[in-house]
Design a protein around this motif. Structure first.
Motif, PDB file in Angstrom:
ATOM      1  N   ALA A  94     -29.974 -23.602  -9.304  1.00 26.54           N
ATOM      2  CA  ALA A  94     -28.913 -24.055  -9.842  1.00 26.54           C
ATOM      3  C   ALA A  94     -28.591 -25.581  -9.124  1.00 26.54           C
ATOM      4  O   ALA A  94     -28.278 -26.902  -9.624  1.00 26.54           O
ATOM      5  CB  ALA A  94     -27.769 -23.458  -9.695  1.00 26.54           C
ATOM      6  N   THR A 129     -18.770 -32.072 -13.380  1.00 20.69           N
ATOM      7  CA  THR A 129     -19.366 -30.829 -14.172  1.00 20.69           C
ATOM      8  C   THR A 129     -20.290 -29.944 -13.457  1.00 20.69           C
ATOM      9  O   THR A 129     -20.177 -28.772 -13.612  1.00 20.69           O
ATOM     10  CB  THR A 129     -19.513 -31.266 -15.737  1.00 20.69           C
ATOM     11  N   LEU A 162     -19.897 -26.165 -12.473  1.00 22.92           N
ATOM     12  CA  LEU A 162     -20.868 -25.157 -13.100  1.00 22.92           C
ATOM     13  C   LEU A 162     -21.652 -24.426 -11.614  1.00 22.92           C
ATOM     14  O   LEU A 162     -21.848 -23.273 -11.882  1.00 22.92           O
ATOM     15  CB  LEU A 162     -22.143 -25.847 -13.854  1.00 22.92           C
ATOM     16  N   LEU A 181     -14.250 -25.504 -14.408  1.00 24.67           N
ATOM     17  CA  LEU A 181     -14.688 -26.471 -15.561  1.00 24.67           C
ATOM     18  C   LEU A 181     -13.358 -26.893 -16.201  1.00 24.67           C
ATOM     19  O   LEU A 181     -13.351 -28.289 -16.421  1.00 24.67           O
ATOM     20  CB  LEU A 181     -15.311 -25.581 -16.530  1.00 24.67           C
ATOM     21  N   THR A 207     -24.230 -34.964 -21.646  1.00 25.63           N
ATOM     22  CA  THR A 207     -24.112 -33.582 -21.938  1.00 25.63           C
ATOM     23  C   THR A 207     -25.455 -32.926 -21.996  1.00 25.63           C
ATOM     24  O   THR A 207     -25.453 -31.844 -21.360  1.00 25.63           O
ATOM     25  CB  THR A 207     -23.353 -33.601 -23.288  1.00 25.63           C
ATOM     26  N   LEU A 264     -26.276 -31.697 -18.632  1.00 27.16           N
ATOM     27  CA  LEU A 264     -25.350 -30.583 -18.022  1.00 27.16           C
ATOM     28  C   LEU A 264     -25.755 -29.204 -18.790  1.00 27.16           C
ATOM     29  O   LEU A 264     -25.501 -28.308 -18.011  1.00 27.16           O
ATOM     30  CB  LEU A 264     -24.075 -31.163 -18.327  1.00 27.16           C
ATOM     31  N   LEU A 265     -26.178 -29.504 -19.761  1.00 26.99           N
ATOM     32  CA  LEU A 265     -26.789 -28.071 -20.463  1.00 26.99           C
ATOM     33  C   LEU A 265     -27.931 -27.732 -19.686  1.00 26.99           C
ATOM     34  O   LEU A 265     -28.046 -26.404 -19.491  1.00 26.99           O
ATOM     35  CB  LEU A 265     -26.985 -28.397 -21.957  1.00 26.99           C
ATOM     36  N   ARG A 320     -26.268 -26.101 -16.786  1.00 29.16           N
ATOM     37  CA  ARG A 320     -25.831 -24.597 -17.077  1.00 29.16           C
ATOM     38  C   ARG A 320     -26.644 -23.724 -17.284  1.00 29.16           C
ATOM     39  O   ARG A 320     -26.641 -22.571 -16.535  1.00 29.16           O
ATOM     40  CB  ARG A 320     -25.103 -24.989 -18.380  1.00 29.16           C
ATOM     41  N   TRP A 321     -27.806 -23.935 -17.722  1.00 33.79           N
ATOM     42  CA  TRP A 321     -29.154 -23.169 -18.052  1.00 33.79           C
ATOM     43  C   TRP A 321     -29.394 -22.607 -16.620  1.00 33.79           C
ATOM     44  O   TRP A 321     -29.645 -21.401 -16.357  1.00 33.79           O
ATOM     45  CB  TRP A 321     -30.307 -23.604 -18.882  1.00 33.79           C
ATOM     46  N   ALA A 372     -27.872 -22.674 -13.576  1.00 38.29           N
ATOM     47  CA  ALA A 372     -26.755 -22.102 -12.836  1.00 38.29           C
ATOM     48  C   ALA A 372     -26.879 -20.479 -13.622  1.00 38.29           C
ATOM     49  O   ALA A 372     -26.560 -19.603 -12.688  1.00 38.29           O
ATOM     50  CB  ALA A 372     -25.719 -22.785 -13.111  1.00 38.29           C
ATOM     51  N   GLY A 373     -27.126 -20.484 -14.884  1.00 36.06           N
ATOM     52  CA  GLY A 373     -27.099 -19.028 -15.345  1.00 36.06           C
ATOM     53  C   GLY A 373     -28.314 -18.079 -14.656  1.00 36.06           C
ATOM     54  O   GLY A 373     -28.099 -16.935 -14.465  1.00 36.06           O
TER      55      GLY A 373
END
Length: 191
Positions: A74, A123, A127, A139, A172, A175-176, A179-180, A182-183
Motif C-alpha cells: 500500500a 486521498t 487510503l 476519506l 482518479t 488512486l484506484l 485503493r486496490w 491498500a485492500g
C-alpha cells in the motif's frame, strides 16, 4: 469501468482545450463569475493546500505509518501514484500550453498540478490510514482538502474550472490502484 470513464472524459476535455472547442465558453463564463468572489487572502491559502510542500509531507507521514504497520504494498502504491503526478502533469502542461484566467500571456495551466497533488497526496494518505481508524474520517477529510484546494485555485484565478476537473479525472485511476493495493495489504496484515 471508472478508469475508462475518467480516461474518456479527460480525453474529451483535453481535446476541447487543444481545439478551443465549445466547452471552453462555459468554462470561461464560470471562471469570470467566480474569480475574486472571495478575498484573495482566503483563496490563496486554500490553493496552497495543493503545494508539494504542504500535501506531500502528509502522504509521507501516512506512508511511514503504513510501513510501520507492515503494509508495504500500500505504501509503495501510494508513493508511486504521487511520483506519477508530475510525470503526467508536466508534459500535458507543455503540450496543451493553455493560458491562465488572469495571465493570458502565460501558458501551462492545463491540467492543474496543485489539484492533482492535493487529490493524490490526501486521498492516498486517507487510503493508508482508513483501515487503522475506528471512525471513517480520513476519506471525507481528503475530499474536503481537495475540494478546498480546487475552490481556492478557481476562485483566485490560478486555474480554469476545466483545468481542475481534468486533474481530478487524470488522477482518479492512480488512486484506484492505491485503493486496490491498500485492500490487498489490509487482507495480508489481518490474515
Amino acid at each position: 469501468m471508472t478508469s475508462a470513464l475518467c480516461a474518456v472524459l479527460f480525453s474529451l476535455i483535453t481535446w476541447q482545450v487543444l481545439a478551443d472547442g465549445p466547452l471552453l465558453a462555459p468554462d470561461r463564463a464560470l471562471s469570470r463569475a467566480l474569480v475574486r468572489a472571495v478575498p484573495d487572502s482566503v483563496t490563496e491559502r486554500l490553493a496552497d493546500l495543493g503545494n508539494v510542500q504542504v500535501a506531500v509531507p502528509v502522504l509521507a507521514l501516512a506512508m511511514a505509518y503504513a510501513l510501520r504497520r507492515g503494509r508495504r504494498l500500500a505504501a509503495l502504491a501510494a508513493g508511486a501514484a504521487m511520483a506519477l503526478v508530475p510525470a503526467l502533469i508536466v508534459p500535458l502542461k507543455e503540450w496543451t500550453a493553455r493560458p491562465g484566467p488572469l495571465e493570458p500571456w502565460a501558458a501551462g495551466y492545463f491540467p492543474s498540478g496543485h489539484t492533482a497533488t492535493a487529490l493524490t497526496a490526501y486521498t492516498a494518505a486517507a487510503l493508508l490510514l482508513a483501515p487503522h481508524t475506528r471512525r471513517r474520517w480520513p476519506l471525507p477529510a481528503a475530499a474536503a482538502l481537495t475540494a478546498l484546494t480546487a475552490a481556492g485555485l478557481v476562485l483566485r484565478g490560478f486555474h480554469w474550472p476545466l483545468d481542475v476537473l481534468a486533474s481530478l479525472l487524470l488522477c482518479t485511476p492512480l488512486l484506484l490502484g492505491v485503493r486496490w493495493a491498500a485492500g490487498r495489504s489490509t487482507r495480508r496484515s489481518s490474515g
